[in-house]
Design an enzyme around this catalytic site. Structure first.
Site, PDB file in Angstrom:
ATOM      1  N   THR A 113      -3.969  -5.598  -2.733  1.00  0.00           N
ATOM      2  CA  THR A 113      -2.964  -6.562  -2.753  1.00  0.00           C
ATOM      3  C   THR A 113      -1.869  -6.360  -1.719  1.00  0.00           C
ATOM      4  OG1 THR A 113      -1.680  -5.759  -4.365  1.00  0.00           O
ATOM      5  CG2 THR A 113      -3.364  -7.240  -5.094  1.00  0.00           C
ATOM      6  N   LYS A 136       0.557  12.844   4.250  1.00  0.00           N
ATOM      7  CA  LYS A 136      -0.599  12.246   4.699  1.00  0.00           C
ATOM      8  C   LYS A 136      -1.674  13.736   4.972  1.00  0.00           C
ATOM      9  CE  LYS A 136      -0.005   7.543   6.526  1.00  0.00           C
ATOM     10  NZ  LYS A 136       0.616   6.867   7.511  1.00  0.00           N
TER      11      LYS A 136
END
Length: 317
Positions: A18, A144
C-alpha cells in the site's frame, strides 16, 4: 532454494503493497502475468485508503494474505505460498522508517526454505557505496547493508534494484527541496549544476523490478536503473523545463559549503534529506561508477519503453 526459470510466471508476494512504490510493483507484477499475493497486515485498522487500495488489488486479480510482523508463524505461512518476495518497506526519514523490520521477513524466508528470490527494499542509492554518507541519512544505508548481510548469510537468493531518483520527488520540482511542483520564477542550482544524476519514473522502476523476478541474469546480482536518456545534470533538467514552458528561470548557484551550512540546526528528517541531496547533486553518487549493460535495467529489458523526463514534465504544464 531452487531457481525460477526465465519465462515462467512466478508466485510473488509484495510486502509494503500500500506504499508509494509498493502499489506500483503490485500492478506491474499483475501486468507481467505473475500470480501476485499482497501482504495484508491486521494493523491496518481504520486506514480506509489502504483498505480500499487492497481491495482494488483484489479486483485486479491479486490475492490478499493476512500476516503480521509481530506474528512469525503468519509471516512463515505467507512466504510459503510464493516463489519470490518483494519488499518495499519505507526507508525515508520523513515517512515511516521500517528497513530493519525486514529482518523478520529474512528469518521467515530462511525458515520456509522455498523462496527462490528475495528483492529487499532498496531502489535508490547503492548502500555499499555510501559508507561515507553524512549522518543521520547514513542510517538508511547502514540498515540496508544489515539486511543485505542477513540475506546473504542465510543463503537466500536475491536481487538488489538500485540507482535512480524517483521522478516525483526529484524531477517534477526541478530538484528543489520542500516542494513537489516546479518553481515559477527562481530555481536553486546545486554547485555548478553539471553533476550527472539519474531520474526515473516510479512506474518504470516497478516494471523493471517485476521483470527481474524470474530472470536468471539478475540472480544474486545488483540491477541498476540507469536509463541513458534520463542521466541528466541539474542544469539539463532545468533546461528541459524551460524549453517546455518557453521562459527562463532565474538561477542561483548554491555552493556545497552553503548547502551544508545549517544542517546541524535542522530536524533529523531535514538533515537526512540534505545529506542525500548533497551526495546526489554535489558528489554524483549515482553516476560516479561504471555500470555494464548486463546489469543496467533498460539494457536488460529494452521492451520497457521508459518515460523520458521531457515527457514526464509535460504533466506540470
Amino acid at each position: 532454494m531452487g531457481e525460477v526459470k526465465s519465462g515462467e510466471k512466478t508466485r510473488v508476494l509484495v510486502v509494503g503493497a500500500t506504499g508509494y512504490l509498493g502499489k506500483r510493483i503490485v500492478r506491474a507484477c499483475l501486468a507481467e502475468g505473475h500470480e501476485t499475493y499482497v501482504l495484508q497486515r491486521p494493523e491496518i485498522g481504520l486506514d480506509i485508503e489502504k483498505v480500499q487500495l487492497l481491495l482494488s488489488f483484489k479486483k485486479l486479480g491479486a490475492r490478499l494474505v493476512e500476516a503480521s510482523f509481530s506474528d512469525h508463524q503468519s509471516l512463515l505461512s505467507a512466504v510459503k505460498l510464493v516463489d519470490v518476495v518483494v519488499s518495499t518497506m519505507s526507508g525515508v526519514h520523513f515517512r515511516s522508517h521500517n528497513i530493519l523490520v525486514q529482518l523478520k521477513l529474512v528469518q521467515a524466508i530462511k525458515e520456509a526454505g522455498n523462496v527462490k528470490r528475495f528483492i529487499p527494499s532498496e531502489f535508490g542509492m547503492d548502500p555499499p557505496r555510501m559508507e561515507h554518507a553524512l549522518p543521520p541519512g547514513r542510517e538508511t544505508f547502514d540498515q540496508k547493508m544489515e539486511v543485505r548481510q542477513a540475506i546473504e548469510a542465510a543463503g537466500i537468493p536475491y536481487t538488489y534494484v538500485v540507482g535512480a531518483c524517483f521522478a516525483a520527488y526529484f524531477a517534477g520540482n526541478l530538484s528543489q527541496m520542500e516542494t513537489l511542483l516546479p518553481p515559477k520564477k527562481e530555481v536553486n542550482i546545486y554547485g555548478d549544476g553539471n553533476v550527472k544524476v539519474v531520474f526515473a519514473d516510479e512506474d518504470d522502476i516497478a516494471k523493471y523490478t517485476s521483470k527481474t523476478l524470474n530472470d536468471p541474469r539478475t540472480l544474486n546480482k545488483t540491477v541498476y536503473v540507469r536509463p541513458p536518456d534520463n542521466v541528466l545534470t541539474h542544469i539539463e533538467l532545468v533546461q528541459i523545463w524551460e524549453k517546455l514552458t518557453g521562459y527562463e528561470l532565474e538561477k542561483t548557484n548554491i555552493t556545497a559549503k552553503d548547502f551544508l551550512s545549517n544542517i546541524e540546526h535542522m530536524e533529523i528528517s531535514q538533515q537526512a534529506g540534505i545529506g542525500h541531496f548533497y551526495h546526489i547533486f554535489y558528489e554524483g553518487c549515482l553516476t560516479d561508477h561504471e555500470v555494464g549493460e548486463d546489469e543496467e535495467a533498460s539494457s536488460l529489458y529494452p521492451d520497457v519503453k521508459y518515460k523520458r523526463m521531457d515527457d514526464y514534465l509535460r504533466m506540470f504544464l
